[in-house]
Motif scaffolding. Structure first.
Motif, PDB file in Angstrom:
ATOM      1  N   SER A  39       4.357  -6.690   2.758  1.00  0.00           N
ATOM      2  CA  SER A  39       5.650  -6.031   2.888  1.00  0.00           C
ATOM      3  C   SER A  39       5.507  -4.610   3.412  1.00  0.00           C
ATOM      4  O   SER A  39       6.243  -4.180   4.305  1.00  0.00           O
ATOM      5  CB  SER A  39       6.370  -6.024   1.536  1.00  0.00           C
ATOM      6  OG  SER A  39       7.589  -5.325   1.609  1.00  0.00           O
ATOM      7  N   VAL A  40       4.526  -3.878   2.897  1.00  0.00           N
ATOM      8  CA  VAL A  40       4.403  -2.472   3.286  1.00  0.00           C
ATOM      9  C   VAL A  40       3.688  -2.315   4.623  1.00  0.00           C
ATOM     10  O   VAL A  40       4.011  -1.402   5.401  1.00  0.00           O
ATOM     11  CB  VAL A  40       3.696  -1.675   2.166  1.00  0.00           C
ATOM     12  CG1 VAL A  40       2.216  -2.000   2.087  1.00  0.00           C
ATOM     13  CG2 VAL A  40       3.893  -0.183   2.363  1.00  0.00           C
ATOM     14  N   ASP A  51       6.123  -5.248   7.243  1.00  0.00           N
ATOM     15  CA  ASP A  51       7.570  -5.021   7.324  1.00  0.00           C
ATOM     16  C   ASP A  51       7.960  -3.557   7.169  1.00  0.00           C
ATOM     17  O   ASP A  51       9.107  -3.192   7.446  1.00  0.00           O
ATOM     18  CB  ASP A  51       8.288  -5.848   6.245  1.00  0.00           C
ATOM     19  CG  ASP A  51       8.028  -7.334   6.404  1.00  0.00           C
ATOM     20  OD1 ASP A  51       7.695  -7.749   7.534  1.00  0.00           O
ATOM     21  OD2 ASP A  51       8.142  -8.067   5.408  1.00  0.00           O
ATOM     22  N   GLY A  52       7.060  -2.726   6.675  1.00  0.00           N
ATOM     23  CA  GLY A  52       7.361  -1.316   6.499  1.00  0.00           C
ATOM     24  C   GLY A  52       8.216  -0.999   5.298  1.00  0.00           C
ATOM     25  O   GLY A  52       8.812   0.083   5.229  1.00  0.00           O
ATOM     26  N   SER A  53       8.305  -1.885   4.318  1.00  0.00           N
ATOM     27  CA  SER A  53       9.111  -1.650   3.115  1.00  0.00           C
ATOM     28  C   SER A  53       8.239  -1.797   1.882  1.00  0.00           C
ATOM     29  O   SER A  53       7.401  -2.701   1.806  1.00  0.00           O
ATOM     30  CB  SER A  53      10.287  -2.635   3.039  1.00  0.00           C
ATOM     31  OG  SER A  53       9.807  -3.970   2.990  1.00  0.00           O
ATOM     32  N   PHE A  54       8.427  -0.890   0.924  1.00  0.00           N
ATOM     33  CA  PHE A  54       7.639  -0.912  -0.304  1.00  0.00           C
ATOM     34  C   PHE A  54       8.278  -1.889  -1.278  1.00  0.00           C
ATOM     35  O   PHE A  54       9.435  -1.729  -1.662  1.00  0.00           O
ATOM     36  CB  PHE A  54       7.580   0.492  -0.915  1.00  0.00           C
ATOM     37  CG  PHE A  54       6.553   0.634  -2.001  1.00  0.00           C
ATOM     38  CD1 PHE A  54       5.267   1.043  -1.707  1.00  0.00           C
ATOM     39  CD2 PHE A  54       6.872   0.343  -3.316  1.00  0.00           C
ATOM     40  CE1 PHE A  54       4.315   1.177  -2.704  1.00  0.00           C
ATOM     41  CE2 PHE A  54       5.928   0.475  -4.319  1.00  0.00           C
ATOM     42  CZ  PHE A  54       4.647   0.890  -4.019  1.00  0.00           C
ATOM     43  N   GLY A  55       7.508  -2.882  -1.709  1.00  0.00           N
ATOM     44  CA  GLY A  55       8.023  -3.894  -2.628  1.00  0.00           C
ATOM     45  C   GLY A  55       7.815  -3.494  -4.080  1.00  0.00           C
ATOM     46  O   GLY A  55       6.704  -3.618  -4.612  1.00  0.00           O
TER      47      GLY A  55
END
Length: 270
Positions: A237-238, A241-245
């Motif tokens: 994800s990080v 996708d560039g998003s912190f899960g």
């Protein structure tokens, strides 16, 4: 008539007569020394190097260059972009869980842990030193795997790399606690067999090589709650996708706290 207190006897030797002065060293120095020894022992062990570095490297190169991965898993990502976060998760699991569990099991068998516990090292520092050593090994793994992945075409963003650091740390903590739980409770032979079996099962069906998104909904939820699935999905994800899960991060923290608390009750010195 008031009597004066008897003065203490004069010291037999003046200060500085004996060097170094006897006594326990500082906790920080003991932690650094213990972690350095544990890390060097791991890096000098051929079987540990095979498990923690050579196998992840072979999987990274092979799965990035060969048409093995199903296109349904990749989506719009390249093979190296998709597999690199999962190989990093595998590297953490190899060193922090399997390597630590086996090392602890045989340290107990040969009496190493019992002898260390008789020194000035507090018991919590024995655990902290092993975790710190695992972090050192994970850092070396991440650098080597990252360089090889970059040569294969991997180009993550700076924000993604910075966001991956907390996942590598919490993943090392969670798998390290699980390794201590396993290695501190069973016989060395049982630890050796069970740790390798768990490693293979989590590699193939624990969310590392097979993404939860390709599984049935119920099974996918179960795999995402495993430490292997949570770490692999969090890193994907990080980094991809560039998003912190926060969900996977919380799962890893929960595993680490629960396993660490249980390990303190079940770990035996011999």
């Amino acid at each position: 008539m008031t009597t004066l207190p008897t003065p203490p006897p004069a010291p037999r030797f003046t200060a500085g007569t004996f060097t170094p002065a006897p006594g326990r060293g500082s906790l920080g120095k003991m932690l650094r020394t213990h972690a350095k020894i544990e890390a060097s022992l791991t890096l000098r062990h051929g079987e540990q190097i095979l498990l923690t570095l050579l196998i992840p490297l072979a999987l990274l190169i092979g799965l990035s260059l060969l048409d093995i991965l199903p296109s349904a898993q990749l989506g719009s990502a390249s093979k190296v972009d998709w597999i690199t976060p999962r190989i990093l998760a595998l590297a953490v699991m190899s060193s922090a869980f399997t390597g630590q569990a086996i090392a602890l099991g045989f340290d107990r068998r040969y009496g190493v842990l019992k002898r260390l516990s008789a020194t000035a090292l507090p018991r919590w520092l024995l655990v902290a030193g092993r975790v710190a050593a695992a972090l050192v090994v994970v850092a070396l793994q991440a650098v080597i795997l990252g360089v090889v992945a970059a040569l294969l075409g991997w180009s993550p963003s700076l924000g993604g790399l910075l966001g991956a650091v907390p996942f590598l740390i919490i993943g090392t903590f969670a798998f390290g606690a699980l390794g201590l739980l396993l290695g501190g409770a069973l016989r060395a032979e049982a630890v050796l067999a069970l740790a390798n079996i768990v490693w293979f099962v989590l590699l193939l069906a624990g969310g590392i090589l097979l993404a939860p998104s390709t599984m049935p909904p119920g099974l996918a939820t179960f795999v995402e709650l495993l430490p292997s699935g949570a770490l692999a999905e969090g890193l994907r994800s990080v980094l991809l996708d560039g998003s912190f899960g926060w969900g996977p991060f919380a799962v890893l923290a929960g595993w680490g706290v629960a396993a660490g608390a249980l390990a303190t009750r079940t770990t035996r010195l011999t």
